[in-house]
Scaffold this active site. Structure first.
Site, PDB file in Angstrom:
ATOM      1  CB  THR A 226      -0.861  -0.048   1.283  1.00 13.71           C
ATOM      2  OG1 THR A 226      -1.774  -1.119   1.148  1.00 13.71           O
ATOM      3  CG2 THR A 226      -1.604   1.239   1.548  1.00 13.71           C
ATOM      4  NE  ARG A 254      -9.381  -7.053   3.774  1.00 12.59           N
ATOM      5  CZ  ARG A 254      -8.328  -6.243   3.763  1.00 12.59           C
ATOM      6  NH1 ARG A 254      -8.071  -5.487   2.732  1.00 12.59           N
ATOM      7  NH2 ARG A 254      -7.532  -6.183   4.802  1.00 12.59           N
ATOM      8  N   GLY A 256     -10.367  -3.020   3.627  1.00 12.69           N
ATOM      9  CA  GLY A 256      -9.414  -2.958   4.737  1.00 12.69           C
ATOM     10  C   GLY A 256      -9.445  -1.613   5.439  1.00 12.69           C
ATOM     11  CG  ASP A 257      -5.780  -0.452   7.256  1.00  9.24           C
ATOM     12  OD1 ASP A 257      -5.720  -1.282   6.316  1.00  9.24           O
ATOM     13  OD2 ASP A 257      -4.784   0.178   7.654  1.00  9.24           O
ATOM     14  CB  THR A 277       1.004   0.241   5.063  1.00  3.34           C
ATOM     15  OG1 THR A 277       1.008  -0.935   4.254  1.00  3.34           O
ATOM     16  CG2 THR A 277       2.379   0.422   5.694  1.00  3.34           C
ATOM     17  N   GLY A 278      -0.599  -2.223   6.480  1.00  2.00           N
ATOM     18  CA  GLY A 278      -0.441  -3.470   7.222  1.00  2.00           C
ATOM     19  C   GLY A 278      -1.704  -4.295   7.154  1.00  2.00           C
ATOM     20  N   GLY A 280      -4.996  -4.986   7.529  1.00  2.00           N
ATOM     21  CA  GLY A 280      -6.080  -4.026   7.703  1.00  2.00           C
ATOM     22  C   GLY A 280      -7.066  -4.342   8.811  1.00  2.00           C
TER      23      GLY A 280
HETATM   24  N1  ASP Z   1      -3.810  -2.165   4.930  1.00  2.00           N
HETATM   25  C1  ASP Z   1      -4.138  -2.687   3.633  1.00  2.00           C
HETATM   26  C2  ASP Z   1      -5.406  -3.484   3.723  1.00  2.00           C
HETATM   27  O1  ASP Z   1      -5.588  -4.184   4.698  1.00  2.00           O
HETATM   28  C3  ASP Z   1      -3.053  -3.535   3.073  1.00  2.00           C
HETATM   29  C4  ASP Z   1      -1.717  -2.885   3.081  1.00  2.00           C
HETATM   30  O2  ASP Z   1      -1.456  -1.967   3.837  1.00  2.00           O
HETATM   31  O3  ASP Z   1      -0.879  -3.286   2.272  1.00  2.00           O
HETATM   32  O4  ASP Z   1      -6.170  -3.462   2.804  1.00  2.00           O
END
Ligand code: ASP
Length: 359
Positions: A226, A254, A256-257, A277-278, A280
């Site tokens: 991300t 789905r 995410g965050d 990022t991470g 989510g």
């Molecule tokens: N946070 C993002 C999600 O969960 C993924 C990412 O940060 O790479 O969609």
């Protein structure tokens, strides 16, 4: 005399209390003075995703390509800020560069869903007004961060999703593309690998929870990719933005965050601007971006302390990832609990730092 001794003790205790609170107040005042005397004119920090990014898995060419793109992206935002542009502009333009690069999981290069489509999410927030905009699950908008910004600036809403968001993007004259624009062979290969592993795993154990156990270990061991940016401009305004394709093999719509204000993105001129990022699901549950701001606001923590505390919370829940953030004085923090995070900073002196792995 018996009555006088306790009174004297109380008096001493009160004096001690007063001194203690006075010394706390002085410390805080000194800390604030120190921070404000070092107040930067402007600052910008970016990430290109966090995850299991190991030097041993990286070729020199690939590493150079990532570094070059991170530098190109941050320089665009830096120039905007240096020329007196707004932090919102700097964030948007910087993210556009990363969205247009197939290296990152945002815009071109987004990961694939289980149905072999690319569904993109983004969000942006203005720390001056606390206005925010977000879009989720779009498949035809070339630069989702521009859509998030249009939602913030041109609609009465904060978050639009799916085909409705795409209709709004068209009405706003944003660049639309065929869904196949987002396809890259590399990401399709990743999806196929994940599906193969999933099929093997599901052959052995076919309960719903086993699926999620597999999904969990896959997520833990993947790179995320991300992109995000946080910036402070010359007028003292903070902004942050995040753009993503989400997670490989995601299904059932789905989200995410990344497009969730308070989780993936948050900005408040009183405290800081954050992009996450991470994993989510955990970042949503921990309300990462807003929590960092709240710790600074309510508890007077520094940006560094607040980000450490919140990432610890994410880790305790079982999640992983990272954040980039800048506070109202231009202090910048990149923090992550994964093996690496693509990241870069530029300050008002034009000094550039780029990082990929753990230090
Ligand atoms: N946070 C993002 C999600 O969960 C993924 C990412 O940060 O790479 O969609």
């Amino acid at each position: 005399m018996k009555k006088i001794i306790p009174l004297i003790l109380i008096l001493f205790a009160c004096l001690a209390c007063k001194n203690e609170s006075a010394s706390i107040a002085t410390d805080k005042a000194e800390e604030q003075k120190e921070q404000s005397s070092e107040k930067a004119e402007f600052a910008i920090i970016i990430h290109g995703g966090a995850g299991t990014i190991l030097k041993k898995n990286m070729t020199p060419e690939k590493e150079a390509a990532y570094k070059a793109k991170l530098e190109e992206a941050i320089r665009v935002g830096y120039e905007a800020l240096k020329n007196g542009g707004s932090s919102i502009d700097a964030v948007t333009k910087t993210i556009n560069v990363m969205e247009d690069s197939p290296l990152f999981n945002a815009g071109k290069g987004a990961v694939f869903t289980n149905a072999e489509t690319n569904e993109l999410d983004a969000s942006i927030m203005d720390g001056k007004t606390l206005n925010a905009g977000a879009s989720a699950g779009t498949t035809t908008v070339k630069n989702p961060i521009n859509l998030a910004r249009a939602v913030m600036e041109k609609s009465k809403h904060v978050m639009l999703s799916g085909t409705g968001a795409e209709t709004f993007a068209e009405e706003q004259g944003l660049t639309l593309v065929e869904p196949k624009y987002f396809h890259t062979d590399r990401r399709l290969e990743s999806l196929k690998r994940v599906k193969e592993r999933e099929a093997k795993k599901e052959g052995k154990i076919d309960t719903e929870s086993a699926y999620f156990q597999f999904y969990d270990s896959h997520i833990k061991n993947s790179k995320f990719g991300t992109v995000g940016c946080a910036a402070l401009d010359k007028d003292g305004n903070l902004a942050a933005g995040t753009s993503t394709g989400g997670m490989t093999n995601k299904r059932y719509g789905r989200i995410g965050d990344s497009p969730i204000i308070g989780s993936g993105t948050y900005a408040n001129n009183a405290t800081c601007a954050v992009s996450s990022t991470g994993w989510g699901e955990y970042f949503i549950r921990a309300q990462v971006a807003h929590d960092i701001s709240a710790l600074m606001d309510y508890k007077g923590l520094s940006l560094k302390e607040a980000t450490e505390q919140v990432l610890d919370k994410v880790k305790k829940l079982g999640g992983d990832g990272g954040i980039v953030a800048v506070d109202k004085n231009g202090n910048m923090v990149a923090n992550f609990n994964t093996k690496g995070m693509y990241r870069a900073t530029m300050n008002d002196k034009g000094e550039l730092t780029i990082g990929i792995y753990e230090q």
